[in-house]
Write a protein that holds these residues in place. Sequence first.
Motif, PDB file in Angstrom:
ATOM      1  N   ILE A  96      71.775 -26.778  12.447  1.00  0.00           N
ATOM      2  CA  ILE A  96      71.382 -27.659  13.548  1.00  0.00           C
ATOM      3  C   ILE A  96      70.394 -28.698  13.041  1.00  0.00           C
ATOM      4  N   ILE A  97      70.353 -29.841  13.757  1.00  0.00           N
ATOM      5  CA  ILE A  97      69.479 -30.944  13.362  1.00  0.00           C
ATOM      6  C   ILE A  97      68.690 -31.397  14.579  1.00  0.00           C
ATOM      7  N   PRO A  98      67.377 -31.154  14.597  1.00  0.00           N
ATOM      8  CA  PRO A  98      66.563 -31.625  15.718  1.00  0.00           C
ATOM      9  C   PRO A  98      66.251 -33.121  15.592  1.00  0.00           C
ATOM     10  N   ILE A  99      66.212 -33.781  16.726  1.00  0.00           N
ATOM     11  CA  ILE A  99      65.711 -35.156  16.828  1.00  0.00           C
ATOM     12  C   ILE A  99      64.408 -35.049  17.610  1.00  0.00           C
ATOM     13  N   LEU A 149      63.997 -39.097   7.786  1.00  0.00           N
ATOM     14  CA  LEU A 149      65.030 -38.087   7.627  1.00  0.00           C
ATOM     15  C   LEU A 149      64.466 -37.020   6.695  1.00  0.00           C
ATOM     16  N   GLU A 150      64.247 -35.824   7.222  1.00  0.00           N
ATOM     17  CA  GLU A 150      63.775 -34.726   6.378  1.00  0.00           C
ATOM     18  C   GLU A 150      64.981 -34.113   5.677  1.00  0.00           C
ATOM     19  N   LEU A 151      64.916 -34.108   4.355  1.00  0.00           N
ATOM     20  CA  LEU A 151      65.977 -33.551   3.542  1.00  0.00           C
ATOM     21  C   LEU A 151      65.525 -32.215   2.969  1.00  0.00           C
ATOM     22  N   ASP A 152      66.369 -31.568   2.193  1.00  0.00           N
ATOM     23  CA  ASP A 152      65.996 -30.293   1.576  1.00  0.00           C
ATOM     24  C   ASP A 152      64.727 -30.399   0.748  1.00  0.00           C
ATOM     25  N   ASP A 153      64.659 -31.433  -0.087  1.00  0.00           N
ATOM     26  CA  ASP A 153      63.563 -31.498  -1.047  1.00  0.00           C
ATOM     27  C   ASP A 153      62.685 -32.742  -0.937  1.00  0.00           C
ATOM     28  N   ASN A 154      62.984 -33.657  -0.031  1.00  0.00           N
ATOM     29  CA  ASN A 154      62.134 -34.839   0.157  1.00  0.00           C
ATOM     30  C   ASN A 154      62.406 -35.480   1.512  1.00  0.00           C
ATOM     31  N   LYS A 183      72.230 -37.202   1.903  1.00  0.00           N
ATOM     32  CA  LYS A 183      72.731 -35.835   2.097  1.00  0.00           C
ATOM     33  C   LYS A 183      71.593 -34.870   2.403  1.00  0.00           C
ATOM     34  N   ASN A 184      71.958 -33.656   2.774  1.00  0.00           N
ATOM     35  CA  ASN A 184      71.018 -32.553   3.026  1.00  0.00           C
ATOM     36  C   ASN A 184      70.038 -32.852   4.163  1.00  0.00           C
ATOM     37  N   ILE A 185      70.471 -33.544   5.188  1.00  0.00           N
ATOM     38  CA  ILE A 185      69.591 -33.912   6.303  1.00  0.00           C
ATOM     39  C   ILE A 185      69.353 -32.678   7.175  1.00  0.00           C
ATOM     40  N   LYS A 186      68.078 -32.378   7.399  1.00  0.00           N
ATOM     41  CA  LYS A 186      67.703 -31.196   8.183  1.00  0.00           C
ATOM     42  C   LYS A 186      67.020 -31.553   9.497  1.00  0.00           C
ATOM     43  N   LYS A 187      66.394 -32.744   9.577  1.00  0.00           N
ATOM     44  CA  LYS A 187      65.648 -33.106  10.783  1.00  0.00           C
ATOM     45  C   LYS A 187      65.498 -34.624  10.838  1.00  0.00           C
ATOM     46  N   LEU A 188      65.485 -35.192  12.065  1.00  0.00           N
ATOM     47  CA  LEU A 188      65.228 -36.597  12.300  1.00  0.00           C
ATOM     48  C   LEU A 188      63.908 -36.701  13.066  1.00  0.00           C
ATOM     49  N   ILE A 189      62.958 -37.447  12.508  1.00  0.00           N
ATOM     50  CA  ILE A 189      61.677 -37.632  13.181  1.00  0.00           C
ATOM     51  C   ILE A 189      61.537 -39.114  13.505  1.00  0.00           C
ATOM     52  N   ILE A 190      61.599 -39.438  14.792  1.00  0.00           N
ATOM     53  CA  ILE A 190      61.486 -40.827  15.254  1.00  0.00           C
ATOM     54  C   ILE A 190      60.003 -41.192  15.270  1.00  0.00           C
ATOM     55  N   LYS A 191      59.655 -42.346  14.670  1.00  0.00           N
ATOM     56  CA  LYS A 191      58.261 -42.781  14.612  1.00  0.00           C
ATOM     57  C   LYS A 191      58.116 -44.161  15.224  1.00  0.00           C
TER      58      LYS A 191
END
Length: 161
Positions: A2-5, A104-109, A153-161
């Motif tokens: 799942i991917i939270p916004i 965009l929060e990825l696995d490693d960055n 790739k590897n997108i885990k979360k979207l943080i709107i700023k």
Amino acid sequence: MIIPIIGNVTYPITLDPTVWIFDDRKILLEEAFKEHTDQNEETDELEKASERYNKEVFQIAKPPVNRSIKKFEREKILKSSYVMPLDDFINNAEVKPDASEVTLELDDNEVTISLRELKNSYFLFAIDGKPLKEDGPVHLYYKDGSNKENPIKNIKKLIIK
């Protein structure tokens, strides 16, 4: 998967790409970049508010789901690769007016892009009818195809700023 916004939105939402295979908004990957039209035109704020009001008052917001899938269509779904446009999800989260970028929060960055770029993007969620498990759950492609050879790739979360 799942991917939270989250972040500067009225309604934080959670995306579940594993169910998009049944969503009528999905687009075949090979067709996604064929008919790209520039959607960078600004829409009048009053018109946006009017559309949102009409949608909330006159329509029950249900995701379009393909209810009757024939055997041929089912076989095609299980062999095709699909992308999902992101603008509906971003609109449903109701991004606040002062938001301008997305991390965009990825696995490693992390990768930061503009909100406009996010709205004009697709999430690749299925290759050959299967979810992206190794470097997923989704890959981000710009609708103009500029990163077609090198998606995020590897997108885990979207943080709107």
